[in-house]
Scaffold this active site. Structure first.
Site, PDB file in Angstrom:
ATOM      1  N   GLY A  18      32.326  76.097  25.901  1.00  0.00           N
ATOM      2  CA  GLY A  18      32.709  77.374  26.514  1.00  0.00           C
ATOM      3  C   GLY A  18      32.139  77.445  27.911  1.00  0.00           C
ATOM      4  O   GLY A  18      31.260  76.658  28.269  1.00  0.00           O
ATOM      5  N   CYS A  45      28.954  70.627  23.357  1.00  0.00           N
ATOM      6  CA  CYS A  45      28.632  71.167  24.682  1.00  0.00           C
ATOM      7  C   CYS A  45      27.914  72.520  24.560  1.00  0.00           C
ATOM      8  O   CYS A  45      26.787  72.566  24.109  1.00  0.00           O
ATOM      9  CB  CYS A  45      29.914  71.246  25.529  1.00  0.00           C
ATOM     10  SG  CYS A  45      29.570  71.476  27.267  1.00  0.00           S
ATOM     11  N   TYR A  46      28.573  73.642  24.877  1.00  0.00           N
ATOM     12  CA  TYR A  46      27.898  74.939  24.754  1.00  0.00           C
ATOM     13  C   TYR A  46      27.435  75.176  23.312  1.00  0.00           C
ATOM     14  O   TYR A  46      26.381  75.765  23.075  1.00  0.00           O
ATOM     15  CB  TYR A  46      28.826  76.074  25.206  1.00  0.00           C
ATOM     16  CG  TYR A  46      28.149  77.420  25.169  1.00  0.00           C
ATOM     17  CD1 TYR A  46      27.296  77.824  26.191  1.00  0.00           C
ATOM     18  CD2 TYR A  46      28.321  78.275  24.080  1.00  0.00           C
ATOM     19  CE1 TYR A  46      26.645  79.041  26.135  1.00  0.00           C
ATOM     20  CE2 TYR A  46      27.677  79.499  24.015  1.00  0.00           C
ATOM     21  CZ  TYR A  46      26.841  79.883  25.048  1.00  0.00           C
ATOM     22  OH  TYR A  46      26.187  81.089  24.985  1.00  0.00           O
ATOM     23  N   HIS A  55      32.649  65.973  25.144  1.00  0.00           N
ATOM     24  CA  HIS A  55      33.770  66.566  24.402  1.00  0.00           C
ATOM     25  C   HIS A  55      34.536  65.507  23.608  1.00  0.00           C
ATOM     26  O   HIS A  55      35.392  64.816  24.162  1.00  0.00           O
ATOM     27  CB  HIS A  55      34.719  67.274  25.376  1.00  0.00           C
ATOM     28  CG  HIS A  55      34.130  68.525  25.940  1.00  0.00           C
ATOM     29  ND1 HIS A  55      34.328  69.764  25.375  1.00  0.00           N
ATOM     30  CD2 HIS A  55      33.296  68.713  26.983  1.00  0.00           C
ATOM     31  CE1 HIS A  55      33.655  70.668  26.053  1.00  0.00           C
ATOM     32  NE2 HIS A  55      33.023  70.058  27.043  1.00  0.00           N
ATOM     33  N   GLU A  81      36.840  66.009  21.562  1.00  0.00           N
ATOM     34  CA  GLU A  81      38.215  66.448  21.274  1.00  0.00           C
ATOM     35  C   GLU A  81      39.223  66.025  22.340  1.00  0.00           C
ATOM     36  O   GLU A  81      40.426  66.095  22.105  1.00  0.00           O
ATOM     37  CB  GLU A  81      38.258  67.978  21.082  1.00  0.00           C
ATOM     38  CG  GLU A  81      37.999  68.827  22.326  1.00  0.00           C
ATOM     39  CD  GLU A  81      36.515  69.066  22.610  1.00  0.00           C
ATOM     40  OE1 GLU A  81      35.682  68.208  22.257  1.00  0.00           O
ATOM     41  OE2 GLU A  81      36.196  70.101  23.230  1.00  0.00           O
ATOM     42  N   ASP A 117      60.785  75.533  18.775  1.00  0.00           N
ATOM     43  CA  ASP A 117      59.794  76.438  18.192  1.00  0.00           C
ATOM     44  C   ASP A 117      60.456  77.625  17.489  1.00  0.00           C
ATOM     45  O   ASP A 117      60.143  77.934  16.344  1.00  0.00           O
ATOM     46  CB  ASP A 117      58.843  76.969  19.271  1.00  0.00           C
ATOM     47  CG  ASP A 117      58.480  75.899  20.263  1.00  0.00           C
ATOM     48  OD1 ASP A 117      58.398  74.730  19.838  1.00  0.00           O
ATOM     49  OD2 ASP A 117      58.313  76.206  21.451  1.00  0.00           O
ATOM     50  N   LYS A 146      53.377  71.795  19.856  1.00  0.00           N
ATOM     51  CA  LYS A 146      54.799  71.521  19.598  1.00  0.00           C
ATOM     52  C   LYS A 146      54.996  70.349  18.645  1.00  0.00           C
ATOM     53  O   LYS A 146      55.842  70.395  17.762  1.00  0.00           O
ATOM     54  CB  LYS A 146      55.542  71.259  20.906  1.00  0.00           C
ATOM     55  CG  LYS A 146      57.046  71.233  20.698  1.00  0.00           C
ATOM     56  CD  LYS A 146      57.813  71.147  21.987  1.00  0.00           C
ATOM     57  CE  LYS A 146      57.710  72.338  22.872  1.00  0.00           C
ATOM     58  NZ  LYS A 146      58.553  73.474  22.489  1.00  0.00           N
TER      59      LYS A 146
END
Ligand code: XMP
Length: 519
Positions: free
Chosen positions: A57, A84-85, A170, A172, A228, A375
């Protein structure tokens, strides 16, 4: 929240990439949801919780109103991974010292890790990770250091008595070489998940959730012709049957022949859900007359869609009873770029029409089953629902349509010019069989005129840009390396066949720093 599935919860501190954590976990077949960092610990006791991830964050623990989790979280006895945060906040709450770092680490960084630790198990000892932090941990008691970088002594830690793992980088994001494997180690080795969740489970749970939320009320769903909203229509129809009415609006900003082809396609592919087609070309184009600012265009288009939906809801009300819900195929990237989703301070990039343009006095409640998905995940759901490939693999097309591909003001002439150029780009790319590997490909009409020569005549006409981008989820992307001969063919056909364009350029900007659309 799911009560039965083995679940990993991500507590969000407002990072732009928080949703990527959830997506990576879902990719390894584990149910994952994002909740605000303020979620009461009691709520987490009610589910089959296998682990918690504290996201990154933008805040610093030193700020007066820094987001801090309830310390009781660490008593839940499930493994926690702080990113991280999420690592810094744990250090801060557990007698550690967090300080602003003199050497800010941003971007690719080499770390050395202990690959006998569960988190880095069986991975290379030296690897590249993605760092993005100002603060760093100076000291924290009772930890094992399991990864270090040149500027960051605590790049990876374990606090055994808290069952806590933390990384300053990170895992991710795709730039972290073994990020997926690190998250997998956390979920499978440390949290002991079995990895038996699937998109099929998502579908059945979502159907049950929609049934519970909607009850016997009516839903009106805006169909755009895209993936979508089409998948949302099929899913919602499965949940509530005839209480769903789909509305397709021709706003005058569609691609060449699209209004007709979408009608034909829907008749064939979305089963027997009720469908209404509204010709609203005039009212949209009137409202957009003379408007040049991209955000204003987006807001006007978004507002007008809602007005059309309201009018249609009123008509349904008179015939069959009140409409309580507006269904939309909104995706996570639409939401995160338009506003903060989980209460975190994410910044607005552009107002996606189905998110940023909603009026405060909307009398319809929103039903958005894919609000936390990407998506490609929605495409998987479409396929699981038995939908046709032709519909599931349509290239994305933005709600504001050609309105954000005609720079500056929009006129009927410009729309027609762009439709012709765009049809050529699509035709040539599809004829070359490149449409399966390219995420989006289209033409943009620029408000720039240049001098040219055709035959012996001087021309002074507009420039058209070709945009083609490769991506997996639209959050990031690279310009597509289309073979020169195909670009050449597009260019000469556009200049020869489209009245009003005498020059074609190719956009070689990736996202970031560019966005996919030009406005
Ligand atoms: P950007 O331009 O933000 O686009 O990089 C990312 C993806 O989102 C699509 N897009 C939209 N989709 N409503 C939509 O439904 C919108 O207002 C909107 N704006 C952009 C864009 O085509 C790309 O796929």
């Amino acid at each position: 929240m799911s009560k039965n599935n083995e679940t990993i919860i991500v507590l969000d501190f407002g990072s732009q990439v928080t949703q990527l954590i959830a997506r990576r976990i879902r990719e390894i077949n584990i149910y994952c949801e994002i909740l605000p960092y303020t979620t009461p610990v009691e709520e987490l006791r009610k589910i089959n919780l296998k682990g918690i991830i504290l996201s990154g964050g933008p805040a610093s623990v030193h700020l007066d109103n820094a987001p801090i989790v309830d310390k009781a979280l660490y008593d839940l006895k499930v493994p926690i991974l702080g990113i991280c945060y999420g690592l810094q906040v744990t250090a801060f709450l557990n007698n550690g010292i967090v300080e602003p770092s003199n050497e800010r680490e941003f971007g690719r960084t080499e770390i050395k890790c202990d690959n006998s630790s569960d988190l880095f198990y069986d991975l290379p000892k030296e690897q590249t990770v993605w760092m993005s932090h100002g603060d760093r941990i100076k000291d924290i008691p009772n930890v094992e250091i399991i990864a270090e970088s040149e500027n960051c002594h605590y790049a990876g830690i374990k606090i055994p008595q808290l069952n806590f793992y933390g990384v300053q980088f990170h895992p991710e994001v795709v730039h972290t070489e073994y990020g997926e494997a690190i998250l997998k180690n956390f979920a499978m080795r440390i949290c002991d998940c079995s990895g038996n969740w699937s998109m099929g489970d998502f579908i059945s749970e979502e159907i049950a959730r929609i049934q519970e939320e909607v009850g016997d009320e009516r839903v009106l769903l805006g169909l755009s012709g895209g993936v979508d909203s089409s998948v949302a229509a099929v899913l919602i129809h499965k949940a509530i049957g005839d209480n769903l009415t789909c509305v397709f609006v021709d706003n005058g900003l569609l691609r060449k022949d699209e209004a007709q082809s979408v009608q034909d396609m829907y008749k064939e592919h979305i089963g027997n859900a009720e469908l209404i087609f509204v010709d609203a070309k005039e009212r949209f184009l009137n409202k957009l007359k003379g408007i040049t600012d991209p955000e204003r265009k987006r807001k006007i288009i978004g507002y007008e869609f809602i007005e059309v939906f309201r009018d249609e809801a009123e008509k349904i009300k008179q015939n069959r009873g009140d409409v309580k819900f507006l269904g939309q195929g909104t995706l996570y990237p639409d939401v995160i770029e338009s506003k903060s989703v989980h209460g975190g301070p994410a910044s607005v990039i552009k107002s996606h029409h189905n998110v940023g343009g909603l009026p405060d006095d909307l009398e319809l409640s929103l039903l958005e089953p894919f609000k936390f998905l990407f998506k490609d995940e929605v495409r998987k759901i479409g396929t699981c629902l038995g939908m046709d490939d032709a519909l599931v693999w349509r290239q994305p097309f933005p709600g504001p349509g050609l309105g954000i591909r005609i720079l500056e003001d929009i006129t009927v002439d410009k729309i027609e010019t762009l439709q012709e150029a765009d049809a050529i780009v699509r035709f040539e790319l599809e004829a070359a069989g490149l449409n399966k590997t390219i995420w989006q490909y289209f033409a943009v009409l620029l408000p720039v005129k240049t001098v040219g020569v055709m035959g012996d005549e001087r021309t002074y006409e507009n420039v058209c840009a070709i945009r083609a981008i490769t991506a997996t989820d639209g959050m990031t992307g690279d310009w597509a390396h289309i073979p020169y001969d195909i670009l050449g063919k597009m260019s000469s056909r556009i200049i020869n066949e489209v009245h009003g364009i005498n020059r074609v350029v190719y956009d070689i900007t990736s996202k970031p720093p560019g966005t996919i659309e030009w406005e």
